[in-house]
Structures are given as structure tokens and as C-alpha cells.
Design a protein around this motif. Structure first.
Motif, mmCIF file in Angstrom:
data_model
loop_
_atom_site.group_PDB
_atom_site.id
_atom_site.type_symbol
_atom_site.label_atom_id
_atom_site.label_comp_id
_atom_site.label_asym_id
_atom_site.label_seq_id
_atom_site.Cartn_x
_atom_site.Cartn_y
_atom_site.Cartn_z
ATOM 1 N N LYS A 138 27.904 49.236 39.404
ATOM 2 C CA LYS A 138 28.386 47.667 38.693
ATOM 3 C C LYS A 138 29.508 48.277 37.971
ATOM 4 O O LYS A 138 30.697 48.287 37.733
ATOM 5 C CB LYS A 138 27.750 47.278 37.790
ATOM 6 C CG LYS A 138 26.496 46.111 38.834
ATOM 7 C CD LYS A 138 25.667 45.377 38.403
ATOM 8 C CE LYS A 138 24.983 44.547 39.151
ATOM 9 N NZ LYS A 138 23.758 43.752 38.759
ATOM 10 N N LYS A 139 29.360 49.362 36.636
ATOM 11 C CA LYS A 139 29.809 50.012 35.673
ATOM 12 C C LYS A 139 31.102 50.734 36.353
ATOM 13 O O LYS A 139 31.893 50.290 36.164
ATOM 14 C CB LYS A 139 29.568 50.913 35.005
ATOM 15 C CG LYS A 139 30.213 51.075 33.525
ATOM 16 C CD LYS A 139 29.066 52.174 32.602
ATOM 17 C CE LYS A 139 27.926 51.235 32.297
ATOM 18 N NZ LYS A 139 27.344 52.866 31.393
ATOM 19 N N ASP A 140 31.026 51.589 37.088
ATOM 20 C CA ASP A 140 32.110 52.135 38.365
ATOM 21 C C ASP A 140 32.709 50.963 38.647
ATOM 22 O O ASP A 140 34.242 51.146 38.890
ATOM 23 C CB ASP A 140 31.791 53.045 39.404
ATOM 24 C CG ASP A 140 31.303 54.190 38.195
ATOM 25 O OD1 ASP A 140 31.622 54.494 37.433
ATOM 26 O OD2 ASP A 140 30.490 55.102 39.557
ATOM 27 N N GLN A 141 32.582 49.619 39.416
ATOM 28 C CA GLN A 141 33.371 48.674 39.838
ATOM 29 C C GLN A 141 34.204 47.782 39.054
ATOM 30 O O GLN A 141 35.441 47.933 39.080
ATOM 31 C CB GLN A 141 32.253 47.559 40.705
ATOM 32 C CG GLN A 141 32.149 48.173 42.147
ATOM 33 C CD GLN A 141 30.754 46.618 43.347
ATOM 34 O OE1 GLN A 141 30.223 46.899 42.301
ATOM 35 N NE2 GLN A 141 30.649 47.315 43.662
ATOM 36 N N ASP A 148 43.069 48.402 38.509
ATOM 37 C CA ASP A 148 42.821 48.257 39.541
ATOM 38 C C ASP A 148 44.883 46.859 38.753
ATOM 39 O O ASP A 148 45.841 47.074 39.141
ATOM 40 C CB ASP A 148 42.469 47.097 40.860
ATOM 41 C CG ASP A 148 42.515 48.613 41.607
ATOM 42 O OD1 ASP A 148 42.650 49.685 41.396
ATOM 43 O OD2 ASP A 148 41.380 48.202 42.197
ATOM 44 N N PHE A 149 43.297 46.123 38.064
ATOM 45 C CA PHE A 149 44.839 45.100 36.917
ATOM 46 C C PHE A 149 45.435 45.234 36.560
ATOM 47 O O PHE A 149 46.534 44.764 36.918
ATOM 48 C CB PHE A 149 43.774 44.126 36.621
ATOM 49 C CG PHE A 149 44.587 42.847 35.745
ATOM 50 C CD1 PHE A 149 44.848 41.828 36.531
ATOM 51 C CD2 PHE A 149 44.164 43.294 34.133
ATOM 52 C CE1 PHE A 149 44.914 40.973 35.956
ATOM 53 C CE2 PHE A 149 44.749 41.890 33.626
ATOM 54 C CZ PHE A 149 44.728 40.509 34.636
ATOM 55 N N LYS A 150 45.135 46.656 36.030
ATOM 56 C CA LYS A 150 45.954 47.025 34.679
ATOM 57 C C LYS A 150 48.181 47.844 36.047
ATOM 58 O O LYS A 150 48.952 46.918 35.503
ATOM 59 C CB LYS A 150 45.278 48.063 33.971
ATOM 60 C CG LYS A 150 46.440 49.074 32.939
ATOM 61 C CD LYS A 150 46.027 50.743 31.577
ATOM 62 C CE LYS A 150 45.125 49.192 31.084
ATOM 63 N NZ LYS A 150 44.797 50.707 30.459
ATOM 64 N N ASN A 153 49.609 45.042 36.483
ATOM 65 C CA ASN A 153 50.236 44.019 36.212
ATOM 66 C C ASN A 153 51.349 44.667 35.080
ATOM 67 O O ASN A 153 51.902 44.673 34.823
ATOM 68 C CB ASN A 153 49.627 43.604 34.938
ATOM 69 C CG ASN A 153 48.586 42.691 35.121
ATOM 70 O OD1 ASN A 153 49.353 41.650 36.023
ATOM 71 N ND2 ASN A 153 47.706 42.435 34.394
ATOM 72 N N LEU A 154 51.488 45.947 35.706
ATOM 73 C CA LEU A 154 52.657 47.040 34.913
ATOM 74 C C LEU A 154 53.893 47.021 36.016
ATOM 75 O O LEU A 154 54.814 46.665 35.489
ATOM 76 C CB LEU A 154 52.506 48.439 35.309
ATOM 77 C CG LEU A 154 50.723 48.709 33.947
ATOM 78 C CD1 LEU A 154 50.427 49.853 33.981
ATOM 79 C CD2 LEU A 154 51.449 48.641 32.929
ATOM 80 N N ASN A 155 53.026 46.335 37.417
ATOM 81 C CA ASN A 155 54.955 46.459 38.329
ATOM 82 C C ASN A 155 55.637 45.619 37.912
ATOM 83 O O ASN A 155 55.447 44.093 37.976
ATOM 84 C CB ASN A 155 53.957 46.658 39.349
ATOM 85 C CG ASN A 155 54.035 47.864 40.076
ATOM 86 O OD1 ASN A 155 54.090 49.328 38.713
ATOM 87 N ND2 ASN A 155 52.864 47.870 40.623
#
Length: 155
Positions: A138-141, A148-150, A153-155
Motif C-alpha cells: 500500500k505504501k509503495d502504491q 505520477d501526480f507530481k 503537474n509539472l508538464n
């Protein structure tokens, strides 16, 4: 209503990894003056500590409070056994659930609350290896999702 002051001193992350915490309690600790001064400087560890109930009273073992630098002869043993302050009915409740259901008591965190040192303890049941694996997955997910979210949002 006055706002409570709360300052975390020590946290036991491993306890939440190794145990299912069913219920938490707040206790006071019997300390001496130089121990409190050392705690104010943040010198405390509860990683290896454990709690026992003896003769209707609760004690914490292996809670390490580093000696106060300016304390000289008034310093106490860093690993001395410390008494925990709880109501008798709470101690009886915890003791009965430990005997009946196979629970244990683990220290979770030490903090200052309104100028007094408090210890949060948890009534806990041990995790099996597969439960720990699930927690790691769960922690890895969660870490992957945040990554992925980061990136998105950078693009």
C-alpha cells in the motif's frame, strides 16, 4: 476555549508497522526534574520500550531519556523503570483485554500537552508477516501515485 499546546518529543513508527492498534490511551509519566529538562531538548527514545502491568500499576521499561548535560549529580539512570499514571479502572480494562484476547500494550508517542509530559499508549494485536507485506505494498502504491501526480503537474 483555550487552544491546547502540543509538542511531539518522540514517535514510535515501528509500533504501527508491527501491530494493529485497537485503542489508544493517554497517560502521564512519573519523572524527575532533570529528565523533564532533557525531554524539553527532545532527547528521548521509545523504540525499544515496552509496558508491563504489575500489582495493578503500569510501568514502562527501556524508555531512554538522555542525561541532562547540566544536571550533574541530579541525573537519573537513562533506562530506569518509570511509572505511568492512569486510573485504576483503565488499567483493569487493559489488563483484562490483554489476558483474554492476546493483546499487548505498546508505547506510541511521547509529547508535551499543556506543559506536562504525556505518553500515548496503544492496545495492540501483533501483525502477521503477510499483513506487513500488504502495508508495504500500500505504501509503495501511494508513493507511485504521488510520483505520477507530481510528473503530470509539472508538464
Amino acid at each position: 476555549m483555550a487552544k491546547e499546546s502540543f509538542k511531539l518529543i518522540a514517535n514510535n513508527k515501528k509500533a504501527r508497522f508491527d501491530y494493529f492498534i485497537e485503542e489508544t490511551f493517554e497517560t502521564g509519566i512519573v519523572l524527575h526534574g532533570t529528565e523533564v529538562k532533557s525531554l524539553r531538548m527532545g532527547k528521548c527514545s521509545i523504540k525499544e520500550s515496552f509496558i508491563k502491568i504489575e500489582r495493578g500499576e503500569m510501568y514502562i521499561y527501556n524508555m531512554h531519556i538522555s542525561p541532562y548535560e547540566k544536571g550533574n549529580i541530579f541525573n537519573k539512570d537513562p533506562l530506569r523503570v518509570k511509572k505511568l499514571l492512569m486510573h485504576k479502572y483503565e488499567i483493569r480494562k487493559i489488563a483484562s483485554s490483554m489476558d483474554r484476547d492476546g493483546y499487548t500494550i505498546v508505547p506510541l508517542q511521547v509529547y508535551f500537552k499543556d506543559g506536562k509530559v504525556k505518553l500515548e499508549i496503544g492496545l495492540a494485536k501483533g501483525k502477521k508477516l503477510y499483513d506487513k507485506r500488504q502495508d508495504i505494498a500500500k505504501k509503495d502504491q501511494k508513493r507511485e501515485a504521488e510520483k505520477d501526480f507530481k510528473v503530470k503537474n509539472l508538464n
